[in-house]
Write a protein that holds these residues in place. Structure first.
Motif, PDB file in Angstrom:
ATOM      1  N   GLY A 364       0.799  -1.221   0.000  1.00 47.18           N
ATOM      2  CA  GLY A 364       0.000   0.000   0.000  1.00 47.18           C
ATOM      3  C   GLY A 364       0.828   1.266   0.000  1.00 47.18           C
ATOM      4  N   PHE A 365       2.139   1.135  -0.263  1.00 48.54           N
ATOM      5  CA  PHE A 365       3.061   2.267  -0.174  1.00 48.54           C
ATOM      6  C   PHE A 365       4.013   2.280  -1.367  1.00 48.54           C
ATOM      7  CE2 PHE A 365       1.761   0.991   4.009  1.00 48.54           C
ATOM      8  CZ  PHE A 365       1.673   2.136   4.777  1.00 48.54           C
ATOM      9  N   VAL A 366       4.678   3.410  -1.548  1.00 43.09           N
ATOM     10  CA  VAL A 366       5.856   3.481  -2.410  1.00 43.09           C
ATOM     11  C   VAL A 366       6.967   4.169  -1.621  1.00 43.09           C
ATOM     12  CG1 VAL A 366       4.601   3.490  -4.596  1.00 43.09           C
ATOM     13  CG2 VAL A 366       5.130   5.671  -3.469  1.00 43.09           C
ATOM     14  N   ARG A 367       8.204   3.875  -1.991  1.00 44.33           N
ATOM     15  CA  ARG A 367       9.356   4.511  -1.347  1.00 44.33           C
ATOM     16  C   ARG A 367       9.908   5.583  -2.268  1.00 44.33           C
ATOM     17  NH1 ARG A 367      15.023   1.512  -0.698  1.00 44.33           N
ATOM     18  NH2 ARG A 367      15.137   2.392  -2.798  1.00 44.33           N
ATOM     19  N   ILE A 368      10.082   6.772  -1.718  1.00 42.31           N
ATOM     20  CA  ILE A 368      10.617   7.903  -2.471  1.00 42.31           C
ATOM     21  C   ILE A 368      11.985   8.245  -1.892  1.00 42.31           C
ATOM     22  CG2 ILE A 368      10.234  10.294  -3.185  1.00 42.31           C
ATOM     23  CD1 ILE A 368       7.245   9.867  -2.598  1.00 42.31           C
ATOM     24  N   ALA A 369      13.029   8.117  -2.692  1.00 43.83           N
ATOM     25  CA  ALA A 369      14.392   8.382  -2.224  1.00 43.83           C
ATOM     26  C   ALA A 369      14.756   9.841  -2.475  1.00 43.83           C
ATOM     27  CB  ALA A 369      15.383   7.460  -2.927  1.00 43.83           C
ATOM     28  N   LEU A 370      15.456  10.432  -1.536  1.00 42.83           N
ATOM     29  CA  LEU A 370      15.823  11.850  -1.613  1.00 42.83           C
ATOM     30  C   LEU A 370      17.123  12.021  -2.398  1.00 42.83           C
ATOM     31  CD1 LEU A 370      15.041  12.744   2.118  1.00 42.83           C
ATOM     32  CD2 LEU A 370      13.566  13.107   0.122  1.00 42.83           C
ATOM     33  N   VAL A 371      17.088  11.596  -3.655  1.00 43.93           N
ATOM     34  CA  VAL A 371      18.310  11.562  -4.461  1.00 43.93           C
ATOM     35  C   VAL A 371      18.227  12.476  -5.691  1.00 43.93           C
ATOM     36  CG1 VAL A 371      19.004   9.263  -3.697  1.00 43.93           C
ATOM     37  CG2 VAL A 371      17.453   9.485  -5.658  1.00 43.93           C
ATOM     38  N   GLU A 372      17.272  13.382  -5.686  1.00 41.86           N
ATOM     39  CA  GLU A 372      17.192  14.411  -6.719  1.00 41.86           C
ATOM     40  C   GLU A 372      17.287  15.771  -6.040  1.00 41.86           C
ATOM     41  OE1 GLU A 372      17.092  14.158  -9.950  1.00 41.86           O
ATOM     42  OE2 GLU A 372      16.086  12.304 -10.579  1.00 41.86           O
ATOM     43  N   ASN A 373      17.850  16.771  -6.754  1.00 41.71           N
ATOM     44  CA  ASN A 373      18.031  18.080  -6.141  1.00 41.71           C
ATOM     45  C   ASN A 373      16.693  18.815  -6.020  1.00 41.71           C
ATOM     46  OD1 ASN A 373      17.481  19.481  -8.618  1.00 41.71           O
ATOM     47  ND2 ASN A 373      19.609  19.181  -9.257  1.00 41.71           N
ATOM     48  N   GLU A 374      16.719  19.952  -5.339  1.00 41.58           N
ATOM     49  CA  GLU A 374      15.475  20.665  -5.039  1.00 41.58           C
ATOM     50  C   GLU A 374      14.742  21.110  -6.300  1.00 41.58           C
ATOM     51  OE1 GLU A 374      15.975  23.740  -2.068  1.00 41.58           O
ATOM     52  OE2 GLU A 374      17.597  22.593  -1.130  1.00 41.58           O
ATOM     53  N   GLN A 375      15.484  21.542  -7.308  1.00 40.59           N
ATOM     54  CA  GLN A 375      14.850  21.960  -8.562  1.00 40.59           C
ATOM     55  C   GLN A 375      14.088  20.805  -9.195  1.00 40.59           C
ATOM     56  OE1 GLN A 375      17.570  23.679 -11.414  1.00 40.59           O
ATOM     57  NE2 GLN A 375      16.089  23.547 -13.090  1.00 40.59           N
ATOM     58  N   ARG A 376      14.702  19.628  -9.199  1.00 40.23           N
ATOM     59  CA  ARG A 376      14.053  18.453  -9.786  1.00 40.23           C
ATOM     60  C   ARG A 376      12.850  18.010  -8.936  1.00 40.23           C
ATOM     61  NH1 ARG A 376      15.070  16.116 -14.627  1.00 40.23           N
ATOM     62  NH2 ARG A 376      15.591  14.038 -13.859  1.00 40.23           N
ATOM     63  N   ILE A 377      12.969  18.148  -7.617  1.00 40.31           N
ATOM     64  CA  ILE A 377      11.839  17.801  -6.751  1.00 40.31           C
ATOM     65  C   ILE A 377      10.647  18.696  -7.054  1.00 40.31           C
ATOM     66  CG2 ILE A 377      11.015  17.799  -4.366  1.00 40.31           C
ATOM     67  CD1 ILE A 377      13.893  16.982  -3.533  1.00 40.31           C
ATOM     68  N   ARG A 378      10.898  19.988  -7.217  1.00 42.45           N
ATOM     69  CA  ARG A 378       9.801  20.911  -7.518  1.00 42.45           C
ATOM     70  C   ARG A 378       9.201  20.630  -8.896  1.00 42.45           C
ATOM     71  NH1 ARG A 378      13.236  24.579  -4.447  1.00 42.45           N
ATOM     72  NH2 ARG A 378      12.104  25.226  -2.557  1.00 42.45           N
ATOM     73  N   GLN A 379      10.060  20.269  -9.851  1.00 47.10           N
ATOM     74  CA  GLN A 379       9.531  19.888 -11.167  1.00 47.10           C
ATOM     75  C   GLN A 379       8.656  18.645 -11.049  1.00 47.10           C
ATOM     76  OE1 GLN A 379       9.765  21.401 -14.328  1.00 47.10           O
ATOM     77  NE2 GLN A 379       8.148  19.877 -14.638  1.00 47.10           N
ATOM     78  N   ALA A 380       9.109  17.685 -10.244  1.00 55.43           N
ATOM     79  CA  ALA A 380       8.314  16.477 -10.027  1.00 55.43           C
ATOM     80  C   ALA A 380       6.961  16.834  -9.421  1.00 55.43           C
ATOM     81  CB  ALA A 380       9.065  15.511  -9.109  1.00 55.43           C
TER      82      ALA A 380
END
Length: 397
Positions: A364-380
Protein backbone atom coordinates in the motif's frame (compact mmCIF):
# COMPACT_ATOMS: atom_id res chain seq x y z
CA UNK A 1 15.56 -26.99 -18.34
CA UNK A 2 14.26 -26.09 -14.89
CA UNK A 3 15.84 -23.34 -12.78
CA UNK A 4 18.55 -24.18 -10.31
CA UNK A 5 17.40 -24.85 -6.75
CA UNK A 6 18.44 -21.49 -5.28
CA UNK A 7 17.03 -19.56 -8.22
CA UNK A 8 13.67 -21.29 -7.79
CA UNK A 9 13.55 -20.12 -4.17
CA UNK A 10 13.72 -16.47 -5.26
CA UNK A 11 10.47 -14.79 -6.32
CA UNK A 12 10.17 -12.68 -9.47
CA UNK A 13 12.00 -9.39 -9.00
CA UNK A 14 9.22 -6.97 -8.11
CA UNK A 15 11.11 -3.91 -9.33
CA UNK A 16 11.73 -5.45 -12.77
CA UNK A 17 8.47 -4.26 -14.35
CA UNK A 18 9.05 -0.69 -13.21
CA UNK A 19 12.71 -0.73 -14.26
CA UNK A 20 11.85 -2.04 -17.72
CA UNK A 21 9.27 0.70 -18.18
CA UNK A 22 11.79 3.30 -17.02
CA UNK A 23 14.31 2.03 -19.59
CA UNK A 24 11.72 2.09 -22.40
CA UNK A 25 10.65 5.64 -21.60
CA UNK A 26 14.22 6.89 -21.36
CA UNK A 27 14.99 5.27 -24.69
CA UNK A 28 12.23 7.45 -26.15
CA UNK A 29 13.86 10.55 -24.66
CA UNK A 30 11.56 10.97 -21.65
CA UNK A 31 13.28 12.77 -18.75
CA UNK A 32 12.40 10.57 -15.78
CA UNK A 33 12.81 12.21 -12.38
CA UNK A 34 14.11 9.17 -10.54
CA UNK A 35 13.36 8.71 -6.84
CA UNK A 36 13.40 4.93 -7.20
CA UNK A 37 16.79 3.82 -5.93
CA UNK A 38 18.55 4.93 -2.75
CA UNK A 39 21.65 5.79 -4.75
CA UNK A 40 23.37 8.89 -3.30
CA UNK A 41 23.93 11.66 -5.84
CA UNK A 42 26.06 13.93 -3.65
CA UNK A 43 29.82 14.09 -4.35
CA UNK A 44 32.28 12.19 -2.21
CA UNK A 45 34.12 14.69 0.03
CA UNK A 46 37.29 15.88 -1.65
CA UNK A 47 39.74 14.78 1.06
CA UNK A 48 38.50 11.19 0.68
CA UNK A 49 38.95 11.25 -3.11
CA UNK A 50 42.44 12.74 -2.71
CA UNK A 51 43.47 9.93 -0.35
CA UNK A 52 42.10 7.36 -2.80
CA UNK A 53 44.12 8.82 -5.68
CA UNK A 54 47.27 9.24 -3.60
CA UNK A 55 47.17 5.62 -2.46
CA UNK A 56 46.31 4.24 -5.90
CA UNK A 57 49.55 5.71 -7.27
CA UNK A 58 51.61 3.44 -5.00
CA UNK A 59 52.34 0.18 -6.87
CA UNK A 60 52.15 -2.05 -3.79
CA UNK A 61 48.54 -1.05 -3.15
CA UNK A 62 47.47 -2.76 -6.38
CA UNK A 63 48.14 -6.19 -4.89
CA UNK A 64 45.56 -8.39 -3.21
CA UNK A 65 44.21 -6.80 -0.06
CA UNK A 66 43.00 -8.32 3.22
CA UNK A 67 39.66 -10.12 3.21
CA UNK A 68 38.66 -8.95 6.69
CA UNK A 69 39.89 -5.42 6.01
CA UNK A 70 43.26 -3.76 6.50
CA UNK A 71 44.12 -3.10 10.19
CA UNK A 72 43.99 0.67 9.78
CA UNK A 73 40.43 0.55 8.48
CA UNK A 74 39.19 -1.75 11.24
CA UNK A 75 40.84 0.51 13.85
CA UNK A 76 39.18 3.54 12.23
CA UNK A 77 35.78 1.88 12.50
CA UNK A 78 36.44 0.98 16.13
CA UNK A 79 37.28 4.64 16.73
CA UNK A 80 34.03 5.74 15.09
CA UNK A 81 31.94 3.44 17.31
CA UNK A 82 33.78 4.67 20.39
CA UNK A 83 33.21 8.35 19.53
CA UNK A 84 29.67 8.02 18.17
CA UNK A 85 28.13 5.42 20.47
CA UNK A 86 30.54 5.06 23.38
CA UNK A 87 31.03 1.42 22.38
CA UNK A 88 34.53 -0.07 22.62
CA UNK A 89 35.27 -2.86 20.16
CA UNK A 90 38.33 -5.00 19.52
CA UNK A 91 39.39 -4.24 15.96
CA UNK A 92 40.96 -7.69 15.58
CA UNK A 93 38.14 -9.90 16.87
CA UNK A 94 34.94 -7.84 16.70
CA UNK A 95 35.14 -6.03 13.36
CA UNK A 96 35.21 -7.25 9.76
CA UNK A 97 35.19 -4.95 6.77
CA UNK A 98 32.69 -6.02 4.11
CA UNK A 99 32.00 -5.10 0.51
CA UNK A 100 29.12 -2.89 1.57
CA UNK A 101 26.42 -3.73 4.09
CA UNK A 102 24.48 -5.83 1.55
CA UNK A 103 27.38 -8.22 1.04
CA UNK A 104 27.93 -8.27 4.78
CA UNK A 105 24.38 -9.43 5.41
CA UNK A 106 24.45 -11.98 2.59
CA UNK A 107 27.71 -13.58 3.71
CA UNK A 108 26.68 -13.48 7.36
CA UNK A 109 23.64 -15.49 6.29
CA UNK A 110 25.89 -17.98 4.52
CA UNK A 111 28.06 -18.25 7.62
CA UNK A 112 25.39 -18.96 10.22
CA UNK A 113 22.43 -20.58 8.42
CA UNK A 114 21.86 -24.32 8.19
CA UNK A 115 19.20 -25.67 5.80
CA UNK A 116 15.80 -25.11 7.39
CA UNK A 117 16.93 -22.62 10.03
CA UNK A 118 14.32 -19.98 10.79
CA UNK A 119 15.12 -16.25 10.74
CA UNK A 120 12.70 -13.58 11.95
CA UNK A 121 12.59 -10.48 9.74
CA UNK A 122 10.50 -7.31 9.65
CA UNK A 123 8.10 -6.83 6.75
CA UNK A 124 8.32 -4.49 4.90
CA UNK A 125 12.11 -4.40 4.92
CA UNK A 126 15.12 -4.22 2.63
CA UNK A 127 15.08 -7.40 0.47
CA UNK A 128 18.50 -8.77 1.50
CA UNK A 129 17.23 -9.11 5.08
CA UNK A 130 15.08 -12.01 3.95
CA UNK A 131 16.60 -13.24 0.72
CA UNK A 132 20.15 -13.46 1.99
CA UNK A 133 18.94 -16.17 4.35
CA UNK A 134 16.63 -17.77 1.78
CA UNK A 135 19.59 -18.18 -0.58
CA UNK A 136 21.51 -19.74 2.31
CA UNK A 137 18.77 -22.35 2.77
CA UNK A 138 16.94 -20.68 5.64
CA UNK A 139 13.23 -20.12 6.24
CA UNK A 140 11.85 -16.64 6.89
CA UNK A 141 9.26 -15.81 9.53
CA UNK A 142 7.88 -12.39 8.57
CA UNK A 143 6.47 -9.96 11.14
CA UNK A 144 4.45 -6.97 9.99
CA UNK A 145 6.57 -3.99 11.04
CA UNK A 146 5.39 -0.52 10.15
CA UNK A 147 6.72 0.59 13.56
CA UNK A 148 9.37 -0.78 15.94
CA UNK A 149 6.64 -1.44 18.50
CA UNK A 150 4.67 -3.53 16.03
CA UNK A 151 7.75 -5.61 15.31
CA UNK A 152 8.53 -6.21 18.98
CA UNK A 153 4.94 -7.15 19.75
CA UNK A 154 5.02 -9.84 17.07
CA UNK A 155 8.23 -11.53 18.18
CA UNK A 156 6.62 -13.72 20.84
CA UNK A 157 4.05 -15.15 18.47
CA UNK A 158 6.72 -15.71 15.80
CA UNK A 159 8.86 -17.73 18.19
CA UNK A 160 5.94 -19.76 19.55
CA UNK A 161 4.78 -20.73 16.08
CA UNK A 162 8.15 -21.38 14.42
CA UNK A 163 9.54 -24.88 14.08
CA UNK A 164 12.46 -25.08 14.53
CA UNK A 165 12.80 -22.04 16.84
CA UNK A 166 14.39 -19.01 15.16
CA UNK A 167 18.16 -18.65 15.34
CA UNK A 168 18.16 -14.90 14.76
CA UNK A 169 16.08 -11.76 14.35
CA UNK A 170 16.84 -8.91 11.96
CA UNK A 171 16.43 -5.25 12.90
CA UNK A 172 16.89 -2.20 10.68
CA UNK A 173 16.68 1.33 12.13
CA UNK A 174 16.61 3.96 10.76
CA UNK A 175 14.47 1.70 8.61
CA UNK A 176 14.67 1.03 4.92
CA UNK A 177 12.05 1.48 3.52
CA UNK A 178 9.75 2.83 6.25
CA UNK A 179 12.10 5.53 7.64
CA UNK A 180 11.06 4.60 11.19
CA UNK A 181 13.55 5.04 14.02
CA UNK A 182 14.09 3.03 17.21
CA UNK A 183 15.25 4.20 20.62
CA UNK A 184 17.63 2.47 23.00
CA UNK A 185 14.74 0.90 24.92
CA UNK A 186 13.76 -0.96 21.75
CA UNK A 187 17.22 -2.48 21.53
CA UNK A 188 17.23 -3.33 25.24
CA UNK A 189 13.99 -5.27 24.73
CA UNK A 190 15.30 -6.94 21.57
CA UNK A 191 18.54 -8.05 23.26
CA UNK A 192 16.67 -9.34 26.32
CA UNK A 193 14.28 -11.28 24.07
CA UNK A 194 17.15 -12.73 22.08
CA UNK A 195 18.95 -13.90 25.20
CA UNK A 196 15.78 -15.46 26.60
CA UNK A 197 15.13 -17.40 23.39
CA UNK A 198 18.73 -18.23 22.46
CA UNK A 199 18.73 -16.06 19.33
CA UNK A 200 21.09 -13.61 17.68
CA UNK A 201 20.23 -9.99 16.84
CA UNK A 202 21.38 -8.88 13.40
CA UNK A 203 21.13 -5.10 13.17
CA UNK A 204 21.31 -3.15 9.90
CA UNK A 205 22.32 0.46 10.57
CA UNK A 206 23.16 1.77 7.11
CA UNK A 207 21.52 5.14 7.84
CA UNK A 208 23.09 5.86 11.22
CA UNK A 209 24.13 9.40 10.23
CA UNK A 210 21.09 10.43 8.16
CA UNK A 211 18.80 11.87 10.82
CA UNK A 212 16.99 15.20 11.04
CA UNK A 213 15.44 15.73 14.48
CA UNK A 214 16.24 14.87 18.05
CA UNK A 215 19.05 12.66 19.24
CA UNK A 216 21.19 10.63 16.81
CA UNK A 217 19.92 7.05 16.31
CA UNK A 218 21.41 4.62 18.84
CA UNK A 219 23.22 1.37 18.13
CA UNK A 220 22.14 -2.01 19.47
CA UNK A 221 25.72 -2.41 20.69
CA UNK A 222 25.13 0.35 23.26
CA UNK A 223 23.00 -2.09 25.25
CA UNK A 224 24.94 -3.68 28.09
CA UNK A 225 25.82 -7.25 27.13
CA UNK A 226 24.64 -6.79 23.54
CA UNK A 227 27.82 -8.26 22.09
CA UNK A 228 26.85 -11.58 23.68
CA UNK A 229 24.18 -11.96 20.98
CA UNK A 230 24.35 -9.07 18.52
CA UNK A 231 26.13 -8.07 15.34
CA UNK A 232 25.56 -4.74 13.63
CA UNK A 233 26.17 -4.04 9.95
CA UNK A 234 27.08 -0.49 8.99
CA UNK A 235 28.34 1.16 5.83
CA UNK A 236 30.02 4.28 4.47
CA UNK A 237 27.69 4.33 1.44
CA UNK A 238 25.27 6.95 2.74
CA UNK A 239 27.30 8.68 5.44
CA UNK A 240 29.99 9.82 3.01
CA UNK A 241 28.14 9.27 -0.30
CA UNK A 242 30.56 6.39 -1.03
CA UNK A 243 28.01 3.88 -2.35
CA UNK A 244 30.13 2.77 -5.30
CA UNK A 245 33.20 2.26 -3.10
CA UNK A 246 31.49 -0.75 -1.47
CA UNK A 247 32.83 -0.39 2.05
CA UNK A 248 30.82 -1.70 4.98
CA UNK A 249 31.39 -3.37 8.32
CA UNK A 250 30.07 -6.08 10.59
CA UNK A 251 30.71 -5.43 14.26
CA UNK A 252 30.00 -7.10 17.57
CA UNK A 253 29.71 -10.72 18.69
CA UNK A 254 33.07 -12.46 18.27
CA UNK A 255 31.61 -15.82 17.29
CA UNK A 256 29.54 -14.32 14.47
CA UNK A 257 32.40 -12.10 13.32
CA UNK A 258 34.78 -15.08 13.22
CA UNK A 259 32.26 -17.10 11.18
CA UNK A 260 31.78 -14.23 8.72
CA UNK A 261 35.53 -13.68 8.42
CA UNK A 262 36.09 -17.36 7.65
CA UNK A 263 33.42 -17.45 4.94
CA UNK A 264 34.78 -14.26 3.38
CA UNK A 265 38.32 -15.66 3.36
CA UNK A 266 37.12 -18.23 0.81
CA UNK A 267 35.22 -15.72 -1.31
CA UNK A 268 37.18 -12.48 -1.65
CA UNK A 269 40.40 -10.62 -0.94
CA UNK A 270 38.64 -7.56 0.42
CA UNK A 271 38.05 -4.22 -1.23
CA UNK A 272 40.78 -2.56 -3.28
CA UNK A 273 43.37 -1.32 -0.78
CA UNK A 274 43.22 2.37 -1.88
CA UNK A 275 39.46 2.24 -1.30
CA UNK A 276 40.04 0.93 2.21
CA UNK A 277 42.64 3.61 2.92
CA UNK A 278 40.22 6.26 1.66
CA UNK A 279 37.51 4.80 3.88
CA UNK A 280 39.81 5.07 6.90
CA UNK A 281 40.47 8.70 5.94
CA UNK A 282 36.71 9.27 5.88
CA UNK A 283 36.25 7.88 9.38
CA UNK A 284 39.34 9.53 10.87
CA UNK A 285 39.04 12.88 9.08
CA UNK A 286 36.89 15.97 9.51
CA UNK A 287 33.18 15.21 9.89
CA UNK A 288 31.72 18.55 8.83
CA UNK A 289 31.05 16.96 5.43
CA UNK A 290 28.63 14.55 7.11
CA UNK A 291 26.69 17.39 8.71
CA UNK A 292 26.56 19.19 5.35
CA UNK A 293 25.13 16.12 3.59
CA UNK A 294 22.63 15.63 6.39
CA UNK A 295 21.46 19.23 5.96
CA UNK A 296 21.01 18.71 2.22
CA UNK A 297 18.89 15.61 2.73
CA UNK A 298 16.81 17.45 5.34
CA UNK A 299 16.19 20.35 2.97
CA UNK A 300 15.22 17.96 0.19
CA UNK A 301 12.86 16.19 2.57
CA UNK A 302 11.19 19.45 3.50
CA UNK A 303 10.85 20.60 -0.11
CA UNK A 304 9.41 17.26 -1.17
CA UNK A 305 6.88 17.05 1.66
CA UNK A 306 5.73 20.64 1.10
CA UNK A 307 5.62 20.61 -2.71
CA UNK A 308 4.03 17.17 -3.05
CA UNK A 309 1.48 18.17 -0.41
CA UNK A 310 0.50 21.26 -2.39
CA UNK A 311 0.23 19.04 -5.48
CA UNK A 312 -2.35 16.89 -3.69
CA UNK A 313 -0.34 14.04 -2.16
CA UNK A 314 0.03 14.38 1.60
CA UNK A 315 3.10 12.50 2.86
CA UNK A 316 4.44 11.70 6.35
CA UNK A 317 7.63 13.55 7.26
CA UNK A 318 10.45 11.09 8.10
CA UNK A 319 12.77 11.91 10.99
CA UNK A 320 15.66 9.88 9.55
CA UNK A 321 16.96 7.91 6.54
CA UNK A 322 17.01 9.18 2.96
CA UNK A 323 13.48 7.95 2.19
CA UNK A 324 9.87 8.98 2.40
CA UNK A 325 7.54 6.00 2.90
CA UNK A 326 4.46 7.21 1.11
CA UNK A 327 0.95 5.73 1.34
CA UNK A 328 -0.70 5.49 -2.07
CA UNK A 329 -3.11 8.35 -2.79
CA UNK A 330 -6.65 7.32 -1.85
CA UNK A 331 -7.88 7.20 -5.44
CA UNK A 332 -5.08 4.76 -6.36
CA UNK A 333 -5.00 2.43 -3.38
CA UNK A 334 -6.91 -0.30 -5.22
CA UNK A 335 -4.20 -0.47 -7.90
CA UNK A 336 -1.42 -1.65 -5.61
CA UNK A 337 2.06 -0.22 -5.53
CA UNK A 338 3.43 -1.71 -8.78
CA UNK A 339 0.61 -0.53 -11.02
CA UNK A 340 0.53 2.88 -9.33
CA UNK A 341 4.30 3.24 -9.83
CA UNK A 342 3.93 2.45 -13.54
CA UNK A 343 1.10 4.96 -13.99
CA UNK A 344 3.04 7.62 -12.11
CA UNK A 345 6.02 7.11 -14.38
CA UNK A 346 3.98 7.20 -17.58
CA UNK A 347 1.76 10.09 -16.50
CA UNK A 348 4.10 12.25 -14.43
CA UNK A 349 7.58 11.11 -15.48
CA UNK A 350 8.34 10.27 -11.83
CA UNK A 351 9.98 6.98 -10.78
CA UNK A 352 9.45 5.58 -7.28
CA UNK A 353 10.05 2.15 -5.74
CA UNK A 354 6.85 0.06 -5.33
CA UNK A 355 6.37 -0.98 -1.73
CA UNK A 356 5.57 -4.56 -2.73
CA UNK A 357 9.27 -4.99 -3.45
CA UNK A 358 9.93 -4.74 0.29
CA UNK A 359 7.39 -7.38 1.32
CA UNK A 360 3.68 -8.08 1.21
CA UNK A 361 2.91 -5.52 3.92
CA UNK A 362 4.48 -2.78 1.82
CA UNK A 363 2.07 -3.00 -1.09
CA UNK A 364 0.00 0.00 0.00
CA UNK A 365 3.06 2.27 -0.17
CA UNK A 366 5.86 3.48 -2.41
CA UNK A 367 9.36 4.51 -1.35
CA UNK A 368 10.62 7.90 -2.47
CA UNK A 369 14.39 8.38 -2.22
CA UNK A 370 15.82 11.85 -1.61
CA UNK A 371 18.31 11.56 -4.46
CA UNK A 372 17.19 14.41 -6.72
CA UNK A 373 18.03 18.08 -6.14
CA UNK A 374 15.48 20.66 -5.04
CA UNK A 375 14.85 21.96 -8.56
CA UNK A 376 14.05 18.45 -9.79
CA UNK A 377 11.84 17.80 -6.75
CA UNK A 378 9.80 20.91 -7.52
CA UNK A 379 9.53 19.89 -11.17
CA UNK A 380 8.31 16.48 -10.03
CA UNK A 381 5.68 18.21 -7.88
CA UNK A 382 4.44 20.19 -10.89
CA UNK A 383 4.23 17.00 -12.92
CA UNK A 384 2.48 15.27 -10.04
CA UNK A 385 -0.16 18.00 -9.71
CA UNK A 386 -1.10 17.70 -13.39
CA UNK A 387 -1.15 13.91 -13.13
CA UNK A 388 -3.40 13.84 -10.08
CA UNK A 389 -5.79 16.43 -11.51
CA UNK A 390 -6.16 14.64 -14.83
CA UNK A 391 -6.01 11.04 -13.67
CA UNK A 392 -7.87 10.81 -10.36
CA UNK A 393 -11.15 10.01 -12.06
CA UNK A 394 -9.51 7.51 -14.39
CA UNK A 395 -7.81 5.77 -11.46
CA UNK A 396 -11.15 4.65 -10.14
CA UNK A 397 -11.98 2.79 -13.35
Amino acid sequence: MSDFHKIKRLPPYVFEEVNKLKARLRAKGVDIIDFGMGNPDLPVPEHIVEKLCETARKPRTNRYSASRGIPGLRKAMAGYYDRRFGVKLNADTQIVSTLGSKEGFANLAQAITAPGDTIVTPNPSYPIHAFGFIMAGGVIRHIEAHTPEQYLSGLGRAVRHSVPPPIAMVTCYPANPTAQTADLDFYKDAVAFAKKHDMFVLSDMAYSEIYFEGDPPPSVLQVEGATDVAVEVNTLSKTYSMAGFRVGFALGNERLIAALARVKSYLDYGAYTPVQVAAAAALNGPQDCVAEMRAIYKQRRDVLIESFGKAGWQLPKPSASMFVWAPLPDAYKHLGSVEFSKRLMEGAEIAVAPGAGFGEYGDGFVRIALVENEQRIRQAARNLKKFLQSNTAAAAE
